[in-house]
Design a protein around this motif. Structure first.
Motif, PDB file in Angstrom:
ATOM      1  N   VAL A 210       0.829  -1.197   0.000  1.00  0.00           N
ATOM      2  CA  VAL A 210       0.000   0.000   0.000  1.00  0.00           C
ATOM      3  C   VAL A 210       0.867   1.252   0.000  1.00  0.00           C
ATOM      4  O   VAL A 210       0.456   2.315  -0.491  1.00  0.00           O
ATOM      5  CB  VAL A 210      -0.957  -0.012   1.216  1.00  0.00           C
ATOM      6  CG1 VAL A 210      -0.210   0.269   2.508  1.00  0.00           C
ATOM      7  CG2 VAL A 210      -2.075   1.011   1.026  1.00  0.00           C
ATOM      8  N   VAL A 211       2.071   1.149   0.516  1.00  0.00           N
ATOM      9  CA  VAL A 211       2.999   2.282   0.485  1.00  0.00           C
ATOM     10  C   VAL A 211       3.369   2.607  -0.952  1.00  0.00           C
ATOM     11  O   VAL A 211       3.397   3.781  -1.358  1.00  0.00           O
ATOM     12  CB  VAL A 211       4.251   1.972   1.318  1.00  0.00           C
ATOM     13  CG1 VAL A 211       5.198   3.168   1.299  1.00  0.00           C
ATOM     14  CG2 VAL A 211       3.873   1.602   2.741  1.00  0.00           C
ATOM     15  N   ASP A 212       3.642   1.559  -1.755  1.00  0.00           N
ATOM     16  CA  ASP A 212       3.941   1.773  -3.175  1.00  0.00           C
ATOM     17  C   ASP A 212       2.744   2.407  -3.886  1.00  0.00           C
ATOM     18  O   ASP A 212       2.894   3.342  -4.692  1.00  0.00           O
ATOM     19  CB  ASP A 212       4.287   0.445  -3.843  1.00  0.00           C
ATOM     20  CG  ASP A 212       5.450  -0.280  -3.174  1.00  0.00           C
ATOM     21  OD1 ASP A 212       5.404  -0.474  -1.938  1.00  0.00           O
ATOM     22  OD2 ASP A 212       6.398  -0.638  -3.885  1.00  0.00           O
ATOM     23  N   VAL A 307       9.138   2.109   8.892  1.00  0.00           N
ATOM     24  CA  VAL A 307       8.970   1.148   7.798  1.00  0.00           C
ATOM     25  C   VAL A 307       8.276   1.811   6.607  1.00  0.00           C
ATOM     26  O   VAL A 307       8.634   1.566   5.450  1.00  0.00           O
ATOM     27  CB  VAL A 307       8.169  -0.072   8.291  1.00  0.00           C
ATOM     28  CG1 VAL A 307       7.855  -1.021   7.135  1.00  0.00           C
ATOM     29  CG2 VAL A 307       8.927  -0.801   9.382  1.00  0.00           C
ATOM     30  N   PHE A 308       7.291   2.651   6.899  1.00  0.00           N
ATOM     31  CA  PHE A 308       6.553   3.323   5.823  1.00  0.00           C
ATOM     32  C   PHE A 308       7.502   4.166   4.972  1.00  0.00           C
ATOM     33  O   PHE A 308       7.505   4.042   3.735  1.00  0.00           O
ATOM     34  CB  PHE A 308       5.461   4.201   6.431  1.00  0.00           C
ATOM     35  CG  PHE A 308       4.625   4.934   5.407  1.00  0.00           C
ATOM     36  CD1 PHE A 308       3.458   4.378   4.916  1.00  0.00           C
ATOM     37  CD2 PHE A 308       5.001   6.198   4.935  1.00  0.00           C
ATOM     38  CE1 PHE A 308       2.681   5.046   3.985  1.00  0.00           C
ATOM     39  CE2 PHE A 308       4.246   6.866   4.004  1.00  0.00           C
ATOM     40  CZ  PHE A 308       3.072   6.299   3.525  1.00  0.00           C
ATOM     41  N   PHE A 309       8.291   5.015   5.588  1.00  0.00           N
ATOM     42  CA  PHE A 309       9.151   5.910   4.813  1.00  0.00           C
ATOM     43  C   PHE A 309      10.332   5.174   4.195  1.00  0.00           C
ATOM     44  O   PHE A 309      10.834   5.567   3.138  1.00  0.00           O
ATOM     45  CB  PHE A 309       9.618   7.063   5.693  1.00  0.00           C
ATOM     46  CG  PHE A 309       8.519   8.040   6.013  1.00  0.00           C
ATOM     47  CD1 PHE A 309       7.987   8.859   5.025  1.00  0.00           C
ATOM     48  CD2 PHE A 309       7.990   8.135   7.292  1.00  0.00           C
ATOM     49  CE1 PHE A 309       6.959   9.750   5.314  1.00  0.00           C
ATOM     50  CE2 PHE A 309       6.967   9.022   7.583  1.00  0.00           C
ATOM     51  CZ  PHE A 309       6.445   9.828   6.588  1.00  0.00           C
ATOM     52  N   GLU A 310      10.775   4.102   4.804  1.00  0.00           N
ATOM     53  CA  GLU A 310      11.830   3.303   4.172  1.00  0.00           C
ATOM     54  C   GLU A 310      11.304   2.639   2.915  1.00  0.00           C
ATOM     55  O   GLU A 310      11.977   2.618   1.869  1.00  0.00           O
ATOM     56  CB  GLU A 310      12.345   2.252   5.148  1.00  0.00           C
ATOM     57  CG  GLU A 310      13.480   1.400   4.580  1.00  0.00           C
ATOM     58  CD  GLU A 310      13.975   0.369   5.571  1.00  0.00           C
ATOM     59  OE1 GLU A 310      14.807  -0.465   5.174  1.00  0.00           O
ATOM     60  OE2 GLU A 310      13.529   0.399   6.732  1.00  0.00           O
ATOM     61  N   ARG A 311      10.084   2.073   2.990  1.00  0.00           N
ATOM     62  CA  ARG A 311       9.482   1.448   1.811  1.00  0.00           C
ATOM     63  C   ARG A 311       9.164   2.492   0.746  1.00  0.00           C
ATOM     64  O   ARG A 311       9.306   2.249  -0.461  1.00  0.00           O
ATOM     65  CB  ARG A 311       8.194   0.735   2.225  1.00  0.00           C
ATOM     66  CG  ARG A 311       7.479   0.021   1.093  1.00  0.00           C
ATOM     67  CD  ARG A 311       8.291  -1.116   0.544  1.00  0.00           C
ATOM     68  NE  ARG A 311       7.669  -1.662  -0.659  1.00  0.00           N
ATOM     69  CZ  ARG A 311       8.194  -2.624  -1.387  1.00  0.00           C
ATOM     70  NH1 ARG A 311       9.356  -3.179  -1.032  1.00  0.00           N
ATOM     71  NH2 ARG A 311       7.593  -3.064  -2.473  1.00  0.00           N
ATOM     72  N   LEU A 312       8.738   3.666   1.167  1.00  0.00           N
ATOM     73  CA  LEU A 312       8.447   4.747   0.220  1.00  0.00           C
ATOM     74  C   LEU A 312       9.706   5.143  -0.530  1.00  0.00           C
ATOM     75  O   LEU A 312       9.669   5.382  -1.747  1.00  0.00           O
ATOM     76  CB  LEU A 312       7.862   5.948   0.979  1.00  0.00           C
ATOM     77  CG  LEU A 312       7.450   7.157   0.141  1.00  0.00           C
ATOM     78  CD1 LEU A 312       6.259   6.811  -0.753  1.00  0.00           C
ATOM     79  CD2 LEU A 312       7.084   8.337   1.039  1.00  0.00           C
ATOM     80  N   HIS A 313      10.829   5.197   0.172  1.00  0.00           N
ATOM     81  CA  HIS A 313      12.102   5.547  -0.467  1.00  0.00           C
ATOM     82  C   HIS A 313      12.496   4.519  -1.516  1.00  0.00           C
ATOM     83  O   HIS A 313      13.062   4.868  -2.568  1.00  0.00           O
ATOM     84  CB  HIS A 313      13.188   5.674   0.600  1.00  0.00           C
ATOM     85  CG  HIS A 313      14.527   6.045   0.030  1.00  0.00           C
ATOM     86  ND1 HIS A 313      14.799   7.280  -0.499  1.00  0.00           N
ATOM     87  CD2 HIS A 313      15.677   5.315  -0.103  1.00  0.00           C
ATOM     88  CE1 HIS A 313      16.040   7.323  -0.930  1.00  0.00           C
ATOM     89  NE2 HIS A 313      16.608   6.129  -0.700  1.00  0.00           N
ATOM     90  N   GLN A 314      12.201   3.255  -1.251  1.00  0.00           N
ATOM     91  CA  GLN A 314      12.539   2.209  -2.201  1.00  0.00           C
ATOM     92  C   GLN A 314      11.584   2.171  -3.389  1.00  0.00           C
ATOM     93  O   GLN A 314      11.989   1.846  -4.515  1.00  0.00           O
ATOM     94  CB  GLN A 314      12.518   0.843  -1.494  1.00  0.00           C
ATOM     95  CG  GLN A 314      13.552   0.683  -0.393  1.00  0.00           C
ATOM     96  CD  GLN A 314      13.383  -0.615   0.369  1.00  0.00           C
ATOM     97  OE1 GLN A 314      12.501  -1.413   0.042  1.00  0.00           O
ATOM     98  NE2 GLN A 314      14.213  -0.824   1.387  1.00  0.00           N
TER      99      GLN A 314
END
Length: 384
Positions: A210-212, A307-314
């Motif tokens: 969902v972050v993507d 975790v949200f912002f780390e996944r968003l960065h990726q």
């Protein structure tokens, strides 16, 4: 010294010498104030017509206005319908000119003129008018863009048409004061997208994606599109109302008389302010939407902020951000130009102002969505 009193209108009927009709002798002043005594008589005469001849003698008519001429034209029209041959005699030049100014056949009370257009015209005439109006709007938009660039002179100085103070004032009205509503709207939109995405992805055990979903959708499409729509409804309508009010009060004509370019003075500062504030508002909207998504994913799915912002960065590449931000200045110009075009169409009534403000908002939103679709196709064709 006493003034002569007005003589009310009067009519007398007598048979013609050959017995084939009637002669109507008119006298007095056939004006609005003198007509009441003869209205019943004219109505009875109209009902009695049944062919033959009718001669109307104007020799003793002292004065006549449009009301009197209209009553007589109604009588003549009714006579023509019933097959009565009408002749007018004793017309003075003024009365004759007044009678000729009105149509020969008047519609009956409560009756509208028949629509004599063919079925083809009824179907395709509105389409043709819409295409012609669309072309006229396009030409007006190009004229405004050209006049804005030419009239502003793009330089700072006493003789310049560009006023930095006017641009800053418009940036405050369109940008700074719009921050609260844009932030709230974007926060809620981001939260809704995240909530719905998490609810659907939960069935597949892929809630992290969902972050993507939120990141790419918000930064690439939704952020700039919804911000532009909000600005079209908030600032575009204000531009149309302001310019339309100036047009109604003849302030635009006053600028022309003073030798100033109305487009450069009134429209260019608004276009420049929109081109600056819309990208900045888009950035604020993106941050607010991501914050709303982070709060919802933490609440619904237990995804921490780290975790949200780390996944968003990726998940989100720099090109995704650029793809969304590139649209903002073009959408800003489209909103400003469309609002100015509709503002300059305003006539002299409040109804016209309201109509053009509504048209401005509708057309601006349509153009913004169309432009977003064109950008999407362009990005797909170049693999961006």
């Amino acid at each position: 010294m006493s003034t002569p009193q007005a003589k009310a209108a009067a009519l007398q009927t007598e048979p013609l010498g050959d017995g084939q009709g009637e002669r109507v002798r008119l006298s007095g002043e056939w004006r609005n104030t003198g007509l009441p005594p003869v209205l019943k008589a004219v109505e009875r005469l109209t009902e009695q017509l049944s062919g033959g001849r009718l001669e109307i003698d104007f020799s003793d008519v002292r004065l006549m206005d449009t009301s009197g001429a209209w009553v007589l034209k109604t009588l003549i029209s009714a006579a023509a319908v019933k097959g009565t041959q009408v002749s007018l005699t004793g017309l003075s030049p003024v009365v004759g000119e007044l009678m000729q100014a009105l149509p020969d056949r008047l519609p009956e009370a409560g009756q509208t003129p028949a629509d004599r257009r063919s079925l083809f015209q009824k179907i395709f005439e509105p389409i043709g008018r819409a295409v012609a109006d669309f072309w006229a709007d396009g030409v007006s938009a190009m004229n405004i863009l050209g006049a804005a660039v030419r009239g502003a002179q793009l330089k700072f100085g006493r003789s310049s048409g560009l006023s930095p103070a006017a641009v800053v004032n418009q940036m405050d009205n369109m940008g700074v004061r719009a921050v609260p509503i844009i932030t709230l709207m974007s926060f809620l939109i981001g939260a809704i997208i995240a909530q719905q995405g998490a609810f659907q992805l939960r069935y597949f055990g892929a809630e992290i994606f969902v972050v993507d979903l939120v990141g790419i959708l918000q930064l690439r499409e939704v952020g700039v599109l919804l911000t532009a729509i909000m600005i079209a409804g908030r600032s575009g309508s204000a531009i149309t109302a302001e310019i339309g009010s100036m047009k109604m009060n003849e302030e635009v004509d006053a600028l022309l008389v003073m030798g100033l370019n109305p487009v450069g003075v009134l429209i260019f500062p608004r276009l420049a302010a929109l081109a600056v504030v819309l990208p900045l508002l888009t950035i604020i909207a993106n941050f607010a939407a991501l914050a709303g998504a982070a709060v919802v994913t933490f609440t619904y799915s237990g995804i921490t902020f780290e975790v949200f912002f780390e996944r968003l960065h990726q998940a989100v590449a720099f090109s995704t951000v650029i793809a969304g931000m590139v649209k903002a200045p073009f959408m800003a110009l489209a909103i400003g130009v469309m609002a100015a075009v509709e503002g300059l169409k305003v006539g002299g009534s409040a109804e016209s102002l309201g109509k053009q403000v509504t048209a401005s908002v509708v057309k601006s939103i349509f153009v913004v969505i169309l432009m977003d679709g064109l950008f999407a196709m362009f990005y797909a064709s170049i693999g961006f």
